[in-house]
Scaffold this motif. Structure first.
Motif, PDB file in Angstrom:
ATOM      1  N   LEU A 545       4.843  23.627 -13.922  1.00  0.00           N
ATOM      2  CA  LEU A 545       5.520  23.650 -15.376  1.00  0.00           C
ATOM      3  C   LEU A 545       6.680  22.952 -15.404  1.00  0.00           C
ATOM      4  CD1 LEU A 545       3.821  26.809 -16.710  1.00  0.00           C
ATOM      5  CD2 LEU A 545       3.120  24.447 -17.117  1.00  0.00           C
ATOM      6  N   GLY A 546       6.984  22.385 -16.244  1.00  0.00           N
ATOM      7  CA  GLY A 546       8.579  21.707 -16.254  1.00  0.00           C
ATOM      8  C   GLY A 546       8.852  20.620 -15.091  1.00  0.00           C
ATOM      9  N   GLY A 547       7.671  20.373 -14.493  1.00  0.00           N
ATOM     10  CA  GLY A 547       8.080  19.137 -13.451  1.00  0.00           C
ATOM     11  C   GLY A 547       8.301  17.900 -14.040  1.00  0.00           C
ATOM     12  N   GLY A 548       8.623  16.641 -13.315  1.00  0.00           N
ATOM     13  CA  GLY A 548       8.728  15.237 -13.792  1.00  0.00           C
ATOM     14  C   GLY A 548       7.812  14.526 -13.179  1.00  0.00           C
ATOM     15  N   PRO A 549       8.087  13.257 -13.409  1.00  0.00           N
ATOM     16  CA  PRO A 549       7.121  12.191 -12.998  1.00  0.00           C
ATOM     17  C   PRO A 549       6.825  12.122 -11.495  1.00  0.00           C
ATOM     18  CG  PRO A 549       9.063  11.130 -13.458  1.00  0.00           C
ATOM     19  CD  PRO A 549       9.172  12.624 -13.860  1.00  0.00           C
ATOM     20  N   PHE A 550       5.977  11.431 -11.010  1.00  0.00           N
ATOM     21  CA  PHE A 550       5.788  11.138  -9.356  1.00  0.00           C
ATOM     22  C   PHE A 550       6.632   9.958  -9.219  1.00  0.00           C
ATOM     23  CE2 PHE A 550       3.709   8.805  -6.046  1.00  0.00           C
ATOM     24  CZ  PHE A 550       3.968   9.945  -5.023  1.00  0.00           C
ATOM     25  N   VAL A 551       7.300  10.133  -8.075  1.00  0.00           N
ATOM     26  CA  VAL A 551       8.271   9.091  -7.469  1.00  0.00           C
ATOM     27  C   VAL A 551       7.609   8.572  -6.245  1.00  0.00           C
ATOM     28  CG1 VAL A 551      10.662   8.551  -6.655  1.00  0.00           C
ATOM     29  CG2 VAL A 551      10.225  10.283  -8.283  1.00  0.00           C
ATOM     30  N   PRO A 552       6.992   7.380  -6.324  1.00  0.00           N
ATOM     31  CA  PRO A 552       6.453   6.616  -4.989  1.00  0.00           C
ATOM     32  C   PRO A 552       7.543   6.431  -4.050  1.00  0.00           C
ATOM     33  CG  PRO A 552       5.985   5.344  -7.079  1.00  0.00           C
ATOM     34  CD  PRO A 552       6.976   6.525  -7.383  1.00  0.00           C
ATOM     35  N   PRO A 553       7.255   6.532  -2.802  1.00  0.00           N
ATOM     36  CA  PRO A 553       8.056   6.640  -1.603  1.00  0.00           C
ATOM     37  C   PRO A 553       8.536   5.253  -1.557  1.00  0.00           C
ATOM     38  CG  PRO A 553       6.133   7.848  -0.946  1.00  0.00           C
ATOM     39  CD  PRO A 553       5.812   7.157  -2.433  1.00  0.00           C
ATOM     40  N   ALA A 554       9.759   5.181  -1.271  1.00  0.00           N
ATOM     41  CA  ALA A 554      10.418   3.791  -1.048  1.00  0.00           C
ATOM     42  C   ALA A 554       9.797   3.020   0.159  1.00  0.00           C
ATOM     43  CB  ALA A 554      11.965   4.099  -0.740  1.00  0.00           C
ATOM     44  N   ALA A 555       9.860   1.785  -0.089  1.00  0.00           N
ATOM     45  CA  ALA A 555       9.185   0.915   0.691  1.00  0.00           C
ATOM     46  C   ALA A 555       9.918   0.751   1.978  1.00  0.00           C
ATOM     47  CB  ALA A 555       9.093  -0.453   0.081  1.00  0.00           C
ATOM     48  N   THR A 556       9.170   0.664   3.201  1.00  0.00           N
ATOM     49  CA  THR A 556       9.632   0.457   4.346  1.00  0.00           C
ATOM     50  C   THR A 556      10.478  -0.571   4.458  1.00  0.00           C
ATOM     51  OG1 THR A 556       7.730   1.313   5.283  1.00  0.00           O
ATOM     52  CG2 THR A 556       9.229   0.457   6.790  1.00  0.00           C
ATOM     53  N   ALA A 557      11.958  -0.777   4.894  1.00  0.00           N
ATOM     54  CA  ALA A 557      12.839  -1.715   5.125  1.00  0.00           C
ATOM     55  C   ALA A 557      12.363  -2.930   5.777  1.00  0.00           C
ATOM     56  CB  ALA A 557      14.115  -0.993   5.613  1.00  0.00           C
ATOM     57  N   ALA A 558      11.673  -2.683   6.900  1.00  0.00           N
ATOM     58  CA  ALA A 558      11.248  -3.752   7.646  1.00  0.00           C
ATOM     59  C   ALA A 558       9.716  -3.738   8.046  1.00  0.00           C
ATOM     60  CB  ALA A 558      12.065  -3.602   8.931  1.00  0.00           C
ATOM     61  N   LYS A 559       9.030  -4.476   7.669  1.00  0.00           N
ATOM     62  CA  LYS A 559       7.582  -4.455   7.944  1.00  0.00           C
ATOM     63  C   LYS A 559       7.160  -5.015   9.278  1.00  0.00           C
ATOM     64  CE  LYS A 559       6.330  -4.897   2.903  1.00  0.00           C
ATOM     65  NZ  LYS A 559       5.494  -5.723   2.035  1.00  0.00           N
ATOM     66  N   PRO A 560       6.073  -4.603   9.966  1.00  0.00           N
ATOM     67  CA  PRO A 560       5.541  -5.261  11.287  1.00  0.00           C
ATOM     68  C   PRO A 560       5.232  -6.381  11.195  1.00  0.00           C
ATOM     69  CG  PRO A 560       4.015  -3.545  10.350  1.00  0.00           C
ATOM     70  CD  PRO A 560       5.318  -3.697   9.567  1.00  0.00           C
ATOM     71  N   ALA A 561       5.563  -7.313  12.201  1.00  0.00           N
ATOM     72  CA  ALA A 561       5.211  -8.605  12.521  1.00  0.00           C
ATOM     73  C   ALA A 561       3.724  -9.001  12.103  1.00  0.00           C
ATOM     74  CB  ALA A 561       5.530  -9.187  13.844  1.00  0.00           C
ATOM     75  N   ALA A 562       3.428 -10.000  11.616  1.00  0.00           N
ATOM     76  CA  ALA A 562       1.979 -10.317  11.131  1.00  0.00           C
ATOM     77  C   ALA A 562       1.009 -10.358  12.445  1.00  0.00           C
ATOM     78  CB  ALA A 562       1.499 -11.363  10.344  1.00  0.00           C
ATOM     79  N   LEU A 563      -0.133  -9.782  12.293  1.00  0.00           N
ATOM     80  CA  LEU A 563      -1.072 -10.050  13.598  1.00  0.00           C
ATOM     81  C   LEU A 563      -1.480 -11.399  13.825  1.00  0.00           C
ATOM     82  CD1 LEU A 563      -3.443  -7.109  12.847  1.00  0.00           C
ATOM     83  CD2 LEU A 563      -1.676  -7.168  14.706  1.00  0.00           C
ATOM     84  N   ASN A 564      -1.564 -12.095  14.978  1.00  0.00           N
ATOM     85  CA  ASN A 564      -1.865 -13.266  15.226  1.00  0.00           C
ATOM     86  C   ASN A 564      -3.598 -13.211  15.237  1.00  0.00           C
ATOM     87  OD1 ASN A 564      -3.016 -15.829  16.157  1.00  0.00           O
ATOM     88  ND2 ASN A 564      -1.555 -15.520  18.201  1.00  0.00           N
ATOM     89  N   ALA A 565      -3.860 -13.907  14.151  1.00  0.00           N
ATOM     90  CA  ALA A 565      -5.407 -13.863  13.760  1.00  0.00           C
ATOM     91  C   ALA A 565      -6.306 -14.516  15.033  1.00  0.00           C
ATOM     92  CB  ALA A 565      -5.596 -14.916  12.314  1.00  0.00           C
ATOM     93  N   HIS A 566      -5.688 -15.129  15.699  1.00  0.00           N
ATOM     94  CA  HIS A 566      -6.450 -15.900  16.840  1.00  0.00           C
ATOM     95  C   HIS A 566      -6.368 -15.229  18.107  1.00  0.00           C
ATOM     96  CE1 HIS A 566      -7.045 -19.201  14.122  1.00  0.00           C
ATOM     97  NE2 HIS A 566      -5.844 -19.483  14.001  1.00  0.00           N
ATOM     98  N   ALA A 567      -5.692 -14.095  18.155  1.00  0.00           N
ATOM     99  CA  ALA A 567      -5.449 -13.272  19.584  1.00  0.00           C
ATOM    100  C   ALA A 567      -6.448 -12.020  19.420  1.00  0.00           C
ATOM    101  CB  ALA A 567      -3.975 -12.838  19.934  1.00  0.00           C
ATOM    102  N   PRO A 568      -6.995 -11.756  20.770  1.00  0.00           N
ATOM    103  CA  PRO A 568      -7.627 -10.294  20.547  1.00  0.00           C
ATOM    104  C   PRO A 568      -6.895  -9.434  20.650  1.00  0.00           C
ATOM    105  CG  PRO A 568      -7.500 -11.701  22.944  1.00  0.00           C
ATOM    106  CD  PRO A 568      -7.036 -12.375  21.802  1.00  0.00           C
TER     107      PRO A 568
END
Length: 648
Positions: A545-568
């Protein structure tokens, strides 16, 4: 709504309301899955939260606590709990949270302050071919159990010891999270039907059902990782004396067929129940659970008890009863696990059948059973049950409460069937009266407008009320993510008394996120003493009771490098269109055809039942000259392409 402030001390890891809120009368402890050993999901001591004051302007988020990993276990709560270690010793209302990182947190319920934490060992990386496991780690996968009188929290952790996956059972002091008794390694053996000994192997067993503490014994159920390693995995029910952690003399292996009797070496009969807890009857301590699929046409009700509700004595010396649907062969062939939902032991009822149980699973049928005589197996049907109703496919958990009229009610939460092969991404919360005269049956009373809930169909509920007082009962539900981005989970609250057949929606809000969308968010909302606790991916959200809205966590500053779709290693997800010997034809999310050779996966046992029209994720390292990916593992995927893992 009230404003939020970021709490300064990093150790708190929480976002909290900057102003005070009413003190909570600390009454109700939540020491086990779904509140009690019968797994009713009903807190009948909730005096603060009612349909009159739970709404979008009066109820909301009090704190958001940062955790180290995904949470599959239900939070537990102890009021007036002494904390004797850490930076802030004192007496608090403490919520205990266990993560897949093998960390136990003790958190102050009113503010989200982390009081203590302890890591119980290195978690085990998710097994190959199991995209629907817990995420990158498998650590504490099941809900612990608390004995307040003994000041003990019992928990099973999956750890790497000398590089070997190992289960350990801990007894932790609630005051400081230290060991009360040295942890024990989980081990067991059982005779097969040919007299040979079969040993428990932690590499192939997943401890998912909530722990049960009953009559001084701790029980834990085990099943498979994504139905891979079908030749090495069998369902287990194990027990230990709580006072010493000494194992019981008996255990239960759900499939004791010897390998010579099984074409294709297909066992399983897992006890998994989407995390629902092993249940116990209140008077005699008999134990109840349900099992999943096994090799088609291997059911005999003695050596193999797949697709069944099972009753055992408290010492696990004997199976006292069983119910198996008459379509067990069809369920096995279609991976239609009855164990996708748990077993609800219904409180005593008036009438000719006072001891009842309710169970449901993937097929979407909810069974009303007589616990004194579960019904056995009736080849060709009809099933020997008191009643059955369709609630929609159920990767879900049933709840129970008694209304102001004294009539018991079951809350169902199965999925809404999709059309044209497209999942609905909806779950329907329904209320069923248990009619006890002149016949014993379910009587539909009302349902909510279906709520958004993706992944596998269905969701989880709990109920809060001030006893059976009219106008106090609320049904709480969570909603699984429907897309990968945002992978949001939601909290819903409904008045439990229907209006013209519809359960009024009181409140809804995002309550967290679930980044590993290939694994079901089997999230149970915990309601006690004016708070609601929802644990998700790396976060505990506390509502009040008396609470406020949900605050989504902040986005990660650096995202991991994309996977190479052709590499196992390579990974493909798609709907199985056909199987021609070892060659599988999948249709990907882009509508393209992909061919897979499953020979290697079959030889290693890293493949389960394949059903045409279902979705699967394939992992492999090489393509052959025909362009087919040679699969090392084939595991089930969710129905909706929106939450499939990326192909690579």
């Amino acid at each position: 709504m009230k404003p939020f402030a970021i709490m300064g001390a990093a150790i708190l890891g929480a976002i909290a309301i900057s102003t005070a809120f009413p003190a909570v009368a600390q009454k109700r402890a939540v020491t086990t899955y779904h509140y009690d050993n019968q797994r009713t999901g009903w807190n009948q001591q909730e005096t603060m939260l009612t349909p009159a004051n739970v709404g979008p302007t009066s109820f909301g988020v009090i704190a958001q606590v940062v955790l180290d990993d995904q949470v599959d276990a239900q939070p537990l709560l102890v009021p007036n709990q002494p904390i004797t270690a850490g930076l802030s010793p004192g007496t608090y209302q403490v919520v205990y949270v266990a993560t897949e990182g093998n960390t136990i947190y003790a958190i102050r319920a009113s503010t989200g302050t982390v009081l203590l934490s302890r890591k119980l060992g290195t978690p085990v990386p998710t097994p190959l071919g199991c995209p629907s496991a817990s995420g990158p780690n498998v650590g504490i996968n099941s809900t612990p159990v608390i004995d307040v009188a003994a000041h003990a929290l019992y928990v099973v952790a999956y750890t790497l010891i000398s590089r070997n996956p190992t289960y350990q059972l801990f007894a932790l002091n609630l005051n400081d999270l230290t060991d009360i008794i040295p942890a024990v390694t989980v081990a067991a053996s059982h005779l097969l039907s040919d007299g040979t000994t079969y040993n428990f192997n932690a590499t192939y067993e997943r401890q998912r059902p909530g722990l049960l503490l009953s009559s001084g014994i701790i029980y834990a159920g085990f099943g498979s990782f994504c139905d891979t390693f079908v030749g090495q995995t069998r369902g287990w029910l194990l027990g230990w004396q709580a006072s010493t952690l000494a194992p019981l003399a008996n255990n239960k292996l759900t499939d004791t067929l010897d390998s010579a009797n099984i074409f294709g070496q297909y066992f399983l009969s897992s006890i998994w129940m989407s995390g629902f807890g092993i249940a116990a009857a209140p008077t005699n301590g008999n134990v109840f659970f349900s099992t999943g699929n096994s090799g088609p046409a291997t059911y005999d009700g003695v050596n193999n008890i797949q697709e069944s509700v099972v009753k055992m004595d408290s010492q696990m010396a004997k199976v006292l009863g069983i119910f198996t649907p008459s379509d067990v062969i069809t369920l096995d062939a279609g991976d239609g696990d009855l164990s996708a939902g748990g077993v609800l032991v219904v409180p005593a009822q008036p009438g000719p059948f006072p001891s009842l149980a309710v169970a449901a699973g993937k097929a979407g049928t909810m069974y009303l059973l007589n616990r004194a005589s579960l019904g056995g197996f009736t080849p060709g049907g009809p099933d020997n049950v008191l009643d059955e109703q369709t609630i929609g496919p159920c990767w879900c958990g049933l709840s129970y409460f008694t209304g102001p009229d004294g009539v018991g009610r079951v809350v169902s939460s199965g999925g809404v069937e999709g059309t044209g092969g497209v999942p609905s991404n909806l779950a329907e919360i329904g209320v069923w009266q248990i009619q006890t005269s002149p016949t014993v049956a379910f009587v539909g009373e009302g349902a909510a407008v279906p709520v958004a809930s993706g992944q596998d169909p269905g969701t989880f509920t709990t109920v809060s009320s001030n006893g059976t007082q009219a106008g106090t009962a609320i049904i709480w539900a969570t909603g699984r993510p429907t897309t990968n981005s945002p992978a949001a989970i939601y909290l819903y609250a409904f008045a439990a008394a229907p209006s013209s057949g519809t359960l009024p929606l009181l409140f809804s809000s995002q309550a967290g996120a679930w980044n590993n969308t290939t694994a079901n968010a089997n999230i149970v909302p915990v309601v006690a003493n004016g708070h609601v606790f929802v644990a998700s991916n790396k976060q505990l959200t506390i509502f009040g009771l008396g609470g406020g809205p949900f605050v989504p966590p902040a986005a990660t500053a650096a995202k991991p490098a994309a996977l190479n779709a052709h590499a196992p290693p390579h990974q493909i997800t798609g709907v199985l269109e056909r199987a021609d010997g070892p060659v599988l034809t999948l249709r990907t999310r882009a509508g393209k055809i992909a061919q897979v050779n499953d020979s290697d996966a079959v030889r290693s046992g890293q493949i389960g039942v394949l059903v045409q029209g279902n979705a699967y994720t394939v992992e492999g390292t090489t393509y052959d000259s025909t362009g087919a990916l040679h699969a090392q593992a084939v595991g089930p995927a969710k129905a909706s392409p929106a939450i499939w893992p990326p192909d690579r």
